[in-house]
Design a protein around this motif. Structure first.
Motif, PDB file in Angstrom:
ATOM      1  N   LEU A 116       0.862  -1.179   0.000  1.00 13.03           N
ATOM      2  CA  LEU A 116       0.000   0.000   0.000  1.00 13.03           C
ATOM      3  C   LEU A 116       0.900   1.230   0.000  1.00 13.03           C
ATOM      4  CD1 LEU A 116      -2.991   0.734   0.072  1.00 13.03           C
ATOM      5  CD2 LEU A 116      -2.934   0.540   2.555  1.00 13.03           C
ATOM      6  N   VAL A 117       0.767   2.066  -1.041  1.00 11.23           N
ATOM      7  CA  VAL A 117       1.622   3.243  -1.205  1.00 11.23           C
ATOM      8  C   VAL A 117       0.744   4.483  -1.330  1.00 11.23           C
ATOM      9  CG1 VAL A 117       3.418   4.350  -2.584  1.00 11.23           C
ATOM     10  CG2 VAL A 117       3.370   1.844  -2.375  1.00 11.23           C
ATOM     11  N   VAL A 118       1.013   5.491  -0.491  1.00  7.62           N
ATOM     12  CA  VAL A 118       0.235   6.729  -0.479  1.00  7.62           C
ATOM     13  C   VAL A 118       1.181   7.918  -0.579  1.00  7.62           C
ATOM     14  CG1 VAL A 118      -1.381   8.169   0.817  1.00  7.62           C
ATOM     15  CG2 VAL A 118      -1.556   5.677   0.944  1.00  7.62           C
ATOM     16  N   ASP A 119       0.871   8.866  -1.453  1.00 11.77           N
ATOM     17  CA  ASP A 119       1.615  10.124  -1.548  1.00 11.77           C
ATOM     18  C   ASP A 119       0.846  11.215  -0.827  1.00 11.77           C
ATOM     19  OD1 ASP A 119       3.427   8.790  -3.096  1.00 11.77           O
ATOM     20  OD2 ASP A 119       3.005   9.871  -4.954  1.00 11.77           O
ATOM     21  N   VAL A 120       1.569  12.023  -0.053  1.00  7.82           N
ATOM     22  CA  VAL A 120       0.959  13.191   0.604  1.00  7.82           C
ATOM     23  C   VAL A 120       1.575  14.447   0.000  1.00  7.82           C
ATOM     24  CG1 VAL A 120       0.491  11.935   2.718  1.00  7.82           C
ATOM     25  CG2 VAL A 120       2.637  13.172   2.511  1.00  7.82           C
ATOM     26  N   ASN A 121       0.737  15.447  -0.237  1.00 14.65           N
ATOM     27  CA  ASN A 121       1.148  16.650  -0.947  1.00 14.65           C
ATOM     28  C   ASN A 121       0.897  17.876  -0.063  1.00 14.65           C
ATOM     29  OD1 ASN A 121       0.849  19.034  -2.707  1.00 14.65           O
ATOM     30  ND2 ASN A 121       1.078  17.580  -4.393  1.00 14.65           N
ATOM     31  N   ALA A 122       1.975  18.555   0.351  1.00 11.57           N
ATOM     32  CA  ALA A 122       1.841  19.705   1.248  1.00 11.57           C
ATOM     33  C   ALA A 122       1.186  20.916   0.587  1.00 11.57           C
ATOM     34  CB  ALA A 122       3.202  20.087   1.827  1.00 11.57           C
TER      35      ALA A 122
END
Length: 206
Positions: free
Chosen positions: A186-192
């Protein structure tokens, strides 16, 4: 009268047996072929989840025949400013924040198992000041282990990174019948800058 009673009893036994057989069929370890089918279904659900995330939805669950994919988010209460920080302007304070997030996949085919990854990501302006990650796995018919990692995709978290990637791997080993293991990613990107997320990868292998 005895004949009618016998037929009713026999019919009841058949009904109970059928229900028991059905339950036995539902409770099983997924085969390699079923895993392939699950991944096709999973990709459809991930696409739907990412569309919801792109539309600004943050708390939802999408369901398929054998799987569920969900996402949760909530605000993290800001820390009380210390005396030395009182010179911050209202605009500067508004540009600082944190969110708690979690993405998860639940398999309901046979013996159920689930894998979730989440944590807290914090920002100041367009930059990530911190990203935490933790995994959680469930499944009573499996021994389980999990691991997580995080990295800045465009710099160092806490310095120059604006986007970070959180990667989590899970392992589910059958407790009986077969010496078989399933692996989840499970891979999640977070974007500031955008305060957004995207599920980059969700898959099951055996």
């Amino acid at each position: 009268m005895k004949k009618i009673l016998f037929l009713l009893t026999f019919g009841l036994i058949l009904l109970i047996s059928a229900n028991g057989a059905s339950a036995a069929e539902n409770n099983h370890y997924p085969t390699a072929k079923e895993i392939d089918t699950l991944n096709q279904e999973l990709q459809v659900l991930v696409d739907k989840a990412n569309q919801k995330l792109a539309n600004g939805e943050k708390n939802f669950e999408v369901k398929g025949k054998n799987l569920k994919v969900g996402f949760k988010e909530k605000n993290v209460e800001p820390k009380v400013l210390e005396k030395g920080q009182l010179h911050y302007s209202a605009m500067a304070i508004a540009s600082i924040g944190s969110k708690e997030y979690q993405a998860y996949v639940v398999n309901t085919n046979g013996w159920n198992f689930s894998h979730a990854v989440g944590g807290i990501f914090s920002w100041e302006g367009s930059y990530l000041t911190a990203v935490s990650a933790r995994a959680e796995t469930t499944g009573t018919m499996y021994s389980r282990s999990e691991s997580t990692s995080k990295e800045g995709l465009d710099g160092t978290i806490g310095k120059t990174a604006k986007v970070a990637r959180v990667t989590s791997n899970g392992k589910f080993t059958a407790l009986k019948y077969l010496p078989i293991s399933y692996y989840t990613t499970l891979v999640v990107d977070v974007n500031a800058p955008k305060r957004e997320y995207i599920i980059q990868t969700a898959k099951i292998t055996s």
